[in-house]
Design a protein around this motif. Structure first.
Motif, PDB file in Angstrom:
ATOM      1  N   ASP A  52      32.774  -6.964 -35.183  1.00  0.00           N
ATOM      2  CA  ASP A  52      34.273  -6.647 -34.849  1.00  0.00           C
ATOM      3  C   ASP A  52      34.620  -7.540 -33.884  1.00  0.00           C
ATOM      4  O   ASP A  52      34.114  -7.896 -32.908  1.00  0.00           O
ATOM      5  N   PRO A  53      36.053  -8.263 -34.204  1.00  0.00           N
ATOM      6  CA  PRO A  53      36.098  -9.435 -33.493  1.00  0.00           C
ATOM      7  C   PRO A  53      36.757  -9.064 -31.979  1.00  0.00           C
ATOM      8  O   PRO A  53      36.707  -9.671 -30.825  1.00  0.00           O
ATOM      9  N   THR A  54      37.245  -7.721 -31.953  1.00  0.00           N
ATOM     10  CA  THR A  54      37.810  -7.200 -30.715  1.00  0.00           C
ATOM     11  C   THR A  54      36.473  -7.094 -29.876  1.00  0.00           C
ATOM     12  O   THR A  54      36.443  -7.396 -28.410  1.00  0.00           O
ATOM     13  N   PHE A  55      35.601  -6.323 -30.279  1.00  0.00           N
ATOM     14  CA  PHE A  55      34.211  -5.940 -29.571  1.00  0.00           C
ATOM     15  C   PHE A  55      33.612  -7.288 -29.025  1.00  0.00           C
ATOM     16  O   PHE A  55      33.223  -7.352 -28.046  1.00  0.00           O
ATOM     17  N   ARG A  56      33.743  -8.460 -29.680  1.00  0.00           N
ATOM     18  CA  ARG A  56      33.302  -9.687 -29.629  1.00  0.00           C
ATOM     19  C   ARG A  56      33.559 -10.107 -28.055  1.00  0.00           C
ATOM     20  O   ARG A  56      32.848 -10.766 -27.433  1.00  0.00           O
ATOM     21  N   THR A  57      34.841  -9.836 -27.839  1.00  0.00           N
ATOM     22  CA  THR A  57      35.215 -10.229 -26.378  1.00  0.00           C
ATOM     23  C   THR A  57      35.162  -8.864 -25.467  1.00  0.00           C
ATOM     24  O   THR A  57      35.778  -9.193 -24.374  1.00  0.00           O
ATOM     25  N   GLU A  58      34.420  -7.966 -25.544  1.00  0.00           N
ATOM     26  CA  GLU A  58      34.362  -6.716 -24.852  1.00  0.00           C
ATOM     27  C   GLU A  58      33.876  -7.370 -23.536  1.00  0.00           C
ATOM     28  O   GLU A  58      34.430  -6.738 -22.343  1.00  0.00           O
ATOM     29  N   VAL A  59      32.816  -8.200 -23.367  1.00  0.00           N
ATOM     30  CA  VAL A  59      32.543  -8.589 -22.209  1.00  0.00           C
ATOM     31  C   VAL A  59      32.523 -10.001 -21.664  1.00  0.00           C
ATOM     32  O   VAL A  59      33.118 -10.086 -20.572  1.00  0.00           O
ATOM     33  N   THR A  60      32.724 -10.959 -22.704  1.00  0.00           N
ATOM     34  CA  THR A  60      33.050 -12.262 -22.316  1.00  0.00           C
ATOM     35  C   THR A  60      34.293 -12.708 -23.156  1.00  0.00           C
ATOM     36  O   THR A  60      34.566 -12.115 -24.205  1.00  0.00           O
ATOM     37  N   ARG A  61      35.318 -13.447 -22.261  1.00  0.00           N
ATOM     38  CA  ARG A  61      36.329 -13.629 -22.806  1.00  0.00           C
ATOM     39  C   ARG A  61      36.518 -15.097 -23.676  1.00  0.00           C
ATOM     40  O   ARG A  61      37.216 -15.365 -24.103  1.00  0.00           O
ATOM     41  N   GLU A  62      35.162 -15.647 -23.544  1.00  0.00           N
ATOM     42  CA  GLU A  62      35.106 -17.108 -24.147  1.00  0.00           C
ATOM     43  C   GLU A  62      34.804 -16.996 -25.676  1.00  0.00           C
ATOM     44  O   GLU A  62      33.846 -16.089 -25.994  1.00  0.00           O
ATOM     45  N   PRO A  63      35.137 -17.796 -26.291  1.00  0.00           N
ATOM     46  CA  PRO A  63      34.983 -17.751 -27.889  1.00  0.00           C
ATOM     47  C   PRO A  63      33.379 -18.456 -28.002  1.00  0.00           C
ATOM     48  O   PRO A  63      33.051 -19.007 -27.246  1.00  0.00           O
ATOM     49  N   GLY A  64      32.800 -17.785 -28.982  1.00  0.00           N
ATOM     50  CA  GLY A  64      31.217 -18.193 -29.155  1.00  0.00           C
ATOM     51  C   GLY A  64      30.335 -17.084 -29.094  1.00  0.00           C
ATOM     52  O   GLY A  64      29.702 -17.059 -30.079  1.00  0.00           O
ATOM     53  N   PRO A  65      30.111 -16.649 -27.869  1.00  0.00           N
ATOM     54  CA  PRO A  65      29.166 -15.525 -27.734  1.00  0.00           C
ATOM     55  C   PRO A  65      29.214 -14.255 -28.575  1.00  0.00           C
ATOM     56  O   PRO A  65      30.329 -14.000 -29.003  1.00  0.00           O
ATOM     57  N   ARG A  66      28.144 -13.797 -29.226  1.00  0.00           N
ATOM     58  CA  ARG A  66      28.131 -12.714 -29.975  1.00  0.00           C
ATOM     59  C   ARG A  66      27.357 -11.474 -29.411  1.00  0.00           C
ATOM     60  O   ARG A  66      26.472 -11.746 -28.766  1.00  0.00           O
ATOM     61  N   PRO A  67      27.869 -10.417 -29.875  1.00  0.00           N
ATOM     62  CA  PRO A  67      27.039  -9.034 -29.700  1.00  0.00           C
ATOM     63  C   PRO A  67      25.779  -8.648 -30.342  1.00  0.00           C
ATOM     64  O   PRO A  67      26.047  -8.926 -31.470  1.00  0.00           O
ATOM     65  N   VAL A  68      24.856  -8.255 -29.685  1.00  0.00           N
ATOM     66  CA  VAL A  68      23.728  -8.107 -30.204  1.00  0.00           C
ATOM     67  C   VAL A  68      23.539  -6.688 -29.834  1.00  0.00           C
ATOM     68  O   VAL A  68      23.196  -6.477 -28.456  1.00  0.00           O
ATOM     69  N   CYS A  69      23.385  -5.551 -30.630  1.00  0.00           N
ATOM     70  CA  CYS A  69      23.469  -4.155 -30.108  1.00  0.00           C
ATOM     71  C   CYS A  69      22.198  -3.348 -30.604  1.00  0.00           C
ATOM     72  O   CYS A  69      21.728  -3.517 -31.815  1.00  0.00           O
ATOM     73  N   VAL A  70      22.134  -2.248 -29.863  1.00  0.00           N
ATOM     74  CA  VAL A  70      21.202  -1.031 -30.683  1.00  0.00           C
ATOM     75  C   VAL A  70      22.311   0.131 -30.177  1.00  0.00           C
ATOM     76  O   VAL A  70      23.056   0.051 -29.254  1.00  0.00           O
ATOM     77  N   ALA A  71      22.034   1.354 -30.885  1.00  0.00           N
ATOM     78  CA  ALA A  71      22.575   2.543 -30.738  1.00  0.00           C
ATOM     79  C   ALA A  71      22.052   3.551 -30.737  1.00  0.00           C
ATOM     80  O   ALA A  71      21.113   3.806 -31.502  1.00  0.00           O
ATOM     81  N   SER A  72      22.305   4.737 -30.157  1.00  0.00           N
ATOM     82  CA  SER A  72      21.553   5.983 -30.182  1.00  0.00           C
ATOM     83  C   SER A  72      22.825   7.021 -30.328  1.00  0.00           C
ATOM     84  O   SER A  72      23.714   7.373 -29.398  1.00  0.00           O
ATOM     85  N   VAL A  73      22.851   7.550 -31.325  1.00  0.00           N
ATOM     86  CA  VAL A  73      23.780   8.769 -31.891  1.00  0.00           C
ATOM     87  C   VAL A  73      23.670   9.940 -31.264  1.00  0.00           C
ATOM     88  O   VAL A  73      22.668  10.683 -31.402  1.00  0.00           O
ATOM     89  N   PHE A  74      24.691  10.599 -30.712  1.00  0.00           N
ATOM     90  CA  PHE A  74      24.502  11.765 -30.118  1.00  0.00           C
ATOM     91  C   PHE A  74      25.545  12.976 -30.888  1.00  0.00           C
ATOM     92  O   PHE A  74      25.461  14.073 -30.296  1.00  0.00           O
ATOM     93  N   GLY A  75      26.402  12.520 -31.659  1.00  0.00           N
ATOM     94  CA  GLY A  75      27.324  13.453 -32.231  1.00  0.00           C
ATOM     95  C   GLY A  75      28.091  12.909 -33.388  1.00  0.00           C
ATOM     96  O   GLY A  75      28.125  11.781 -33.326  1.00  0.00           O
ATOM     97  N   VAL A  76      28.740  13.866 -34.190  1.00  0.00           N
ATOM     98  CA  VAL A  76      29.550  13.149 -35.274  1.00  0.00           C
ATOM     99  C   VAL A  76      30.839  14.045 -35.277  1.00  0.00           C
ATOM    100  O   VAL A  76      30.802  15.172 -35.011  1.00  0.00           O
TER     101      VAL A  76
END
Length: 190
Positions: A52-76
């Motif tokens: 997601d291009p918006t999430f890529r800038t969630e933490v850093t505002r500079e271009p280039g860094p990319r997020p690497v994530c893990v998730a734990s689902v608790f509801g749907v």
């Protein structure tokens, strides 16, 4: 005339009951999801956020860094969903670190994973289309933003971080991504 009133009341009650049943069945639930479904939905969250291009800038505002994530689902939502195709919203905790191209170039041995920019937060991922996410405002002093995003039945999970292995899971994922991104040496010619 009285029959019409009775009939109208019966029809009104039946309609209201039907609306309540539809609402109740679609309401998110905190029920324990089967492990295969949770894993499938967690993979979907990771895929969506990492691209997601918006999430890529969630933490850093500079271009280039990319997020690497893990998730734990608790509801749907809807709460009755038994398959991934039934799910419209995934409620999950995510832990992410941002890798820059320079970090990837250094390889796993050259990067202190604990020093990478990162985030750990509950989110609601709406599967759309388009896929969107909602994250609470920063800080523990903003409980209202959590309450606006998460249904009452899931608030406790959103306020706590019920995932003891998150840090280790993220470390493994970052190493996995770095290993797969590091170019292999060219075979030498004799």
């Amino acid at each position: 005339m009285r029959r019409w009133r009775v009939l109208a009341l019966v029809l009104l009650f039946a309609a209201a009951s039907g609306v309540f049943v539809v609402w109740w069945m679609s309401a998110p639930s905190g029920r324990k999801l089967p492990e295969p479904l949770r894993d499938q939905l967690a993979a979907r969250v990771v895929e969506a956020l990492e691209h997601d291009p918006t999430f890529r800038t969630e933490v850093t505002r500079e271009p280039g860094p990319r997020p690497v994530c893990v998730a734990s689902v608790f509801g749907v939502a809807p709460g009755w969903a038994d398959t991934a195709s039934d799910v419209r919203t995934i409620y999950t905790w995510v832990n992410c670190s941002w890798l820059s191209p320079a970090d990837v170039a250094k390889g796993p041995a050259g990067v202190d994973i604990d020093q990478l920019s990162g985030v750990a937060m509950p989110i609601a991922l709406h599967l759309g289309p388009p896929v969107t996410y909602q994250a609470p405002e920063d800080g523990e002093e903003n409980p209202d933003s959590v309450r606006r995003i998460f249904p009452k039945s899931l608030e406790a999970a959103a306020f706590s971080h019920p995932w003891p292995s998150a840090r280790d899971d993220l470390r493994q994922r970052v190493l996995q991504v770095m290993d797969s991104s590091t170019p292999s040496p060219s075979p030498s010619r004799s």
